[in-house]
Design an enzyme around this catalytic site. Structure first.
Site, short mmCIF file in Angstrom:
data_model
loop_
_atom_site.label_atom_id
_atom_site.label_comp_id
_atom_site.label_asym_id
_atom_site.label_seq_id
_atom_site.Cartn_x
_atom_site.Cartn_y
_atom_site.Cartn_z
N ASP A 43 0.70 -1.07 -0.06
CA ASP A 43 -0.17 -0.22 -0.12
C ASP A 43 0.89 1.03 -0.20
O ASP A 43 0.63 2.01 1.17
CB ASP A 43 -0.81 -0.15 1.08
CG ASP A 43 -1.47 -1.18 1.77
OD1 ASP A 43 -2.14 -2.19 0.30
OD2 ASP A 43 -1.79 -1.37 2.36
N GLU A 210 -11.95 -1.51 -3.12
CA GLU A 210 -11.00 -0.55 -2.54
C GLU A 210 -9.69 0.20 -3.46
O GLU A 210 -10.23 -0.04 -4.57
CB GLU A 210 -10.40 -1.55 -1.31
CG GLU A 210 -9.30 -2.14 -2.13
CD GLU A 210 -9.08 -3.71 -0.84
OE1 GLU A 210 -9.35 -3.54 0.02
OE2 GLU A 210 -8.15 -4.19 -0.75
#
Length: 319
Positions: A43, A210
């Site tokens: 991420d 997401e």
């Protein structure tokens, strides 16, 4: 003798300046889908400041009690720095769950300060600092920006800030539960970057699960996002295009643009961020470490060039 000493002094200054000059432009020379950093991180969120590249990341597997921060001036040597915030202990509220520290988004505001939006306990917390390294603090005190029970059916994670050309900031966030029914929400941020200045709107495009990330190019708004399961090779990056930050967003014909490629040992690339540097676009993302094992969540950070074609479409990223 004095001239000789002066020459040596100047030579030393030049050498020191050369050592301290930034070489992050070497992004172009990095092998596609090749791990940028030793270690297991995911991420990525990137910031360039004073000639250094900073990468904020989730610590695998499944996050930790803090974030990782890696700093480089040459894209070869990375220094890992200790952040004072966020931590699981500092970011816990009555609506938190057991989830740890995930998915940072760091951006420099129009006021010159740095702002971080990070998922802790399935909530979005906001931090503020004068420098990328911190020290960081929560301008809201001991409460989250977006509590875990903010909206039914929405997993309140993966917040990503975007500042438009007029200086207006927006925040995108949201996921689903049990790998289905992803939701993407957006709101205008106040000038303080930690309050809402509009109604929250759902802008979920086709194929969204997401990790939203907004990019603007030639007047168009590109909402990029991840789909599939981050735990296996179904994870990928899609994108949709709109005329303003609130959409509506229509998924592009060539979406997804980043996906697994077993022939080149690339599995589950996703949850990316985009950096525009020296008028070039770069996409930072994670993919599963090798040898690929879907039973383990072990990911590494990579970077590749990202380009737009003559029709304004993001080109597919091939390995």
């Amino acid at each position: 003798m004095k001239k000789c000493c002066m020459f040596l002094f100047l030579a030393c200054l030049i050498a020191i300046a050369g050592c301290n000059s930034s070489n992050i432009g070497k992004l172009d020379s990095i092998e596609p889908a090749h791990p940028l950093i030793d270690g297991l991180f995911a991420d990525p969120s990137v910031v360039v400041h004073d000639g250094y590249l900073y990468i904020y990341a989730t610590i695998d597997p499944w996050g930790g009690n803090e974030l990782a921060l890696l700093k480089t001036i040459d894209m070869i040597n990375f220094e890992r720095l200790q952040l004072n915030w966020p931590t699981k202990q500092a970011c816990t509220s009555p609506t938190s769950n057991e989830h740890t520290v995930w998915a940072p988004s760091v951006i420099k505001g129009t006021d010159g300060k740095f702002y971080m939006y990070v998922s802790v306990g399935s909530e979005v917390w906001v931090g503020k600092a004068d420098k990328p390294e911190g020290p960081w603090h929560n301008p809201l005190g001991d409460k989250p920006l977006i509590p875990g029970d903010f909206r039914d059916g929405v997993h309140e994670i993966d917040a990503e800030a975007f500042i438009d050309d007029d200086g207006q900031a927006y925040l995108y966030w949201g996921s689903g539960w049990n790998w289905v029914n992803g939701h993407c929400l957006v709101v205008k941020l106040g000038k303080d970057m930690c309050s809402f200045a509009s109604e929250v709107k759902e802008v979920t495009p086709e194929g969204y699960f997401e990790a939203p990330f907004m990019v603007k190019n030639n007047g168009k708004y590109y909402l990029m996002y991840s789909d599939g399961k981050c735990i296996n090779d179904t994870y990928k990056v899609r994108y949709a295009i709109g005329d303003n930050p609130f959409g509506p967003f229509k998924q592009a014909e060539n979406s997804p643009i980043l996906k697994s490629d077993p022939k080149n040992d690339v599995y589950g690339p996703g949850h990316h961020s985009v950096l525009k540097y020296n008028n070039k676009w770069y996409i930072f993302y994670h993919r599963h470490a090798l040898p690929y094992n879907p039973e383990e969540l072990t990911r590494q950070i990579c970077v590749d060039r990202m380009e737009f074609d003559s029709k304004g479409m993001i080109k597919n990223i091939d390995f």
